[in-house]
Design an enzyme around this catalytic site. Structure first.
Site: not given
Ligand code: CAA
Length: 391
Positions: A279, A132, A242, A123, A127, A158, A363, A156
């Protein structure tokens, strides 16, 4: 929410426990020390159906529910978190994403071999400058008529060097922000795909973490997931599931640390009695046990909501936040209970402590989970209501 497990769920949990204790444990220290990918172990996990647990049988998966999945994740994570992250990414991010949003042709071509474990997936969202802040994608996918031209670097990742199937998030139109992001299915052996060196990590050391470079990769239009502009929503929806998997991983680290600390505290004698009778030690065990139960309830609640087809994004973030922070805190305490023995590899707790750290990072960091939960509070979701029985 039903607190009794079904016979099938118990059978899955027990099979995962036996496999973790009787197969994974023997070589886990060696693999961790030398960053050796668990090739044979992953093959066996595929044969046992652990790589496509929730995929429908129509596509060769186990057709199991999310509760079964988190039970298996917890057991495997008590021992080998490199194996459990490989399993989690393949199940929750790759298989679930393709099954939920892919076309029938994509499911036939990619989901079937992914569900059987014949192929592994990765996945590709993060970048060098978009972790975040996942909307700030620099990877581009330019529409060339019959294909996209993909360029960029992912970090990064996986399963980076083992994955045959990559789900890649890329910007098609920067002016549209997150609405200009697509998710594309890319095959690892296509021209222009190259893999960086394996990362030398603090924990989950034998999992396969790499950067991936895409240079002028031609991706056919039929490999677009769902539609133009859906890529960011795809990433967010997929990550919510996830996060349940990673929360279960953190729970496994926590409950594994507790089991090791409790057993050691019974057998180790100091000042004339087992240290469990002091304790200062028994308080630590009581805190660990309470935290493990609280984490389990949050993880199972999120899994149960997902199985019911109810909203689970907030519950997934809460489960991951709590379980990851508790795993970190209490795995350190498990090392402390072991004293000097906890500081050496043979006793397993130091590895769990190192593995715990990543659950607060990948994640979505703990800070990002708080951001998601706080945004829900500002939308008025302060208490998640208890649900009336549908009948
Ligand atoms: N489901 C559906 N839509 C969603 C959503 C969800 N859970 N969360 C946000 N959205 C939508 C919002 O509704 C918005 O859409 P609209 O404009 O149409 O309303 C759009 O996505 C943008 O959302 P935000 O305005 O909230 O975006 P943001 O930039 O302020 O922040 C964030 C979003 C929650 C911080 C997000 O960027 C985030 O989760 N960041 C973390 C990224 C992450 O988890 N990375 C993990 C990498 S993968 C990995 O680690 C795998 C591995 O190898 C183990």
């Amino acid at each position: 929410m039903n607190l009794y497990y079904t016979e099938e769920q118990i059978a899955v949990r027990d099979a995962a426990r036996d496999f973790a204790q009787n197969v994974l444990k023997a070589g886990v220290i060696e693999r961790d020390t030398h960053m050796t990918y668990p090739e044979e172990e992953i093959k066996q996990m595929a044969e046992m159906g652990f790589l496509g647990m929730m995929v429908s049988p129509e596509y060769g998966g186990g057709g199991m529910d999310t509760i079964s999945y988190v039970l298996a994740m917890e057991e495997i994570s008590k021992i080998d978190n490199s194996c459990s992250v490989i399993m989690s990414v393949n199940n929750s991010l790759v298989c679930w994403g393709i099954e939920t949003y892919g076309t029938e042709a994509q499911k036939q071509k990619y989901l079937k071999p992914l569900a059987s474990g014949e192929m592994i997936g990765c996945f590709c969202l993060s970048e060098p400058e978009a972790g975040s802040d996942a909307t700030s994608q620099r990877t581009t996918a330019i529409d060339m008529g019959d294909h996209y031209l993909l360029n960029g670097t992912k970090n990064w990742i996986t399963n980076g060097s083992k994955a045959k199937v990559h789900l890649v998030m890329a910007q098609t139109d920067a002016a549209k922000g997150h609405k200009g992001i697509n998710t594309l299915i890319v095959e690892s052996d296509w021209d222009g795909v190259s893999i960086g060196g394996k990362e030398d990590k603090l924990g989950i050391r034998s999992s396969d973490t790499h950067s991936i470079m895409y240079t002028d990769v031609k991706v056919p239009k039929e490999n677009l997931i769902k539609e133009d502009g859906f890529g960011f929503k795809f990433a967010m929806k997929t990550l919510s599931g996830g996060r349940i998997g990673i929360a279960a991983q953190a729970l496994g680290i926590l409950s594994g640390s507790l089991e090791l600390a409790a057993a050691y505290a019974e057998e180790r004698v100091a000042f004339g009695k087992p240290i469990s009778k002091h304790q200062s030690v028994s308080n630590k065990l009581a805190d660990m046990s309470t935290a493990a139960e609280a984490a389990r309830l949050l993880v199972h609640r999120a899994a149960w909501l997902k199985d019911q087809g109810l909203p689970y994004d907030n519950a997934a973030s809460m489960a991951k936040l709590y379980a990851a922070d508790a795993a970190m805190k209490h795995s350190v305490e498990a090392v402390q209970v072991h004293g000097g023995y906890g500081f050496v590899k043979e006793y397993h707790v130091e590895r769990l402590m190192r593995d715990a750290k990543i659950t607060q990072i990948y994640e979505g960091t703990s800070e990002i989970q708080k951001l998601v939960i706080a945004r829900n509070i500002s939308k008025g979701i302060i208490h998640e209501p208890l649900l009336a029985h549908p009948s």
